[in-house]
Design a protein around this motif. Structure first.
Motif, PDB file in Angstrom:
ATOM      1  N   TYR A 144       0.817  -1.217   0.000  1.00  0.00           N
ATOM      2  CA  TYR A 144       0.000   0.000   0.000  1.00  0.00           C
ATOM      3  C   TYR A 144       0.852   1.269   0.000  1.00  0.00           C
ATOM      4  CZ  TYR A 144      -3.505   3.389   1.611  1.00  0.00           C
ATOM      5  OH  TYR A 144      -4.324   4.498   1.737  1.00  0.00           O
ATOM      6  N   ASP A 189      -8.238  -1.940  -0.680  1.00  0.00           N
ATOM      7  CA  ASP A 189      -7.211  -1.445   0.239  1.00  0.00           C
ATOM      8  C   ASP A 189      -7.423  -2.165   1.557  1.00  0.00           C
ATOM      9  OD1 ASP A 189      -6.128   0.269  -1.651  1.00  0.00           O
ATOM     10  OD2 ASP A 189      -7.496   1.901  -1.120  1.00  0.00           O
ATOM     11  N   ARG A 210      -2.598  -3.319  -1.185  1.00  0.00           N
ATOM     12  CA  ARG A 210      -3.588  -2.857  -2.168  1.00  0.00           C
ATOM     13  C   ARG A 210      -3.654  -3.885  -3.299  1.00  0.00           C
ATOM     14  NH1 ARG A 210      -3.816   3.231  -4.398  1.00  0.00           N
ATOM     15  NH2 ARG A 210      -5.194   3.367  -2.572  1.00  0.00           N
TER      16      ARG A 210
END
Length: 219
Positions: A144, A189, A210
């Protein structure tokens, strides 16, 4: 007396002619016997060769008749475990969005990720995914914070098929993909507690992640 002496001196006496005639007859007889022996040996050799060819042809034909093309089942080892049967190929929606035919570019997230967030990038026109179904997806997984890729079905060229909503995948997938229409592309996410945790041991990606997931089929 003088005429007899002259005949002997010329080597033409009756006795000498008879001996020569006898010697010639013996030589002719020996030559004939030699020819017969040669012919007999040659004939025997031809007969042996013919028999050998005949026997060889019979053996070759017999062996050729015994050789059969092996079936795949017969060629497999009887002790080898059976190959798992692959599931049938999914039927992709005829009106699937062209965007789902190319690998997406995934960017890094911003700020601190505290909860699961599902963002629809392309909304599909198929039925909604239900818990317990087998879904077929293409996906890209990145960290992420920096968008560094750690996994992607696009790299192998083969979509992934698995059950959803029954604990066979990480909780972020189970919770985030149920209810998504088939034919959609969504961005998941996922905080660490709904992914693989914060422990990077064992080669698992740690921290928030992600994923961009294309839902190709559900059955």
């Amino acid at each position: 007396m003088s005429e007899r002496v002259q005949n002997r001196s010329a080597g033409q006496s009756p006795g000498t002619k008879a001996e020569r005639r006898l010697a010639a007859q013996l030589a002719a007889k020996k030559a004939a016997e030699a020819r017969r022996r040669r012919q007999s040996i040659l004939g025997a050799g031809v007969a042996v060769l013919a028999v050998a060819l005949l026997v060889g042809g019979i053996v070759w034909k017999s062996r050729g008749d015994d050789v059969k093309p092996a079936s795949p089942a017969a060629s497999a080892s009887p002790t080898a475990p059976a190959e798992p049967t692959a599931p049938p190929a999914p039927q992709l929606p005829a009106d699937i969005d062209p965007a789902l035919k190319t690998k997406p570019t995934v960017e890094a997230g911003k700020g601190e990720l505290k909860k699961l967030t599902v963002t629809t990038l392309v909304k599909g026109k198929g039925p909604a995914v239900k818990a317990g179904q087998q879904i077929t997806t293409n996906y890209v997984g990145v960290f992420y914070k920096d968008a560094k890729e750690f996994d992607s079905s696009w790299n192998s060229g083969q979509p992934a098929t698995f059950p959803i909503g029954v604990g066979q995948v990480i909780p972020g997938w189970d919770q985030g993909l149920v209810g998504v229409p088939v034919g959609s592309r969504v961005q998941l996410d996922i905080p660490a507690e709904l992914a693989y945790g914060n422990d990077a041991s064992g080669g698992r990606p740690a921290g928030p992640l992600r994923f961009v997931v294309d839902v190709l089929a559900a059955q």
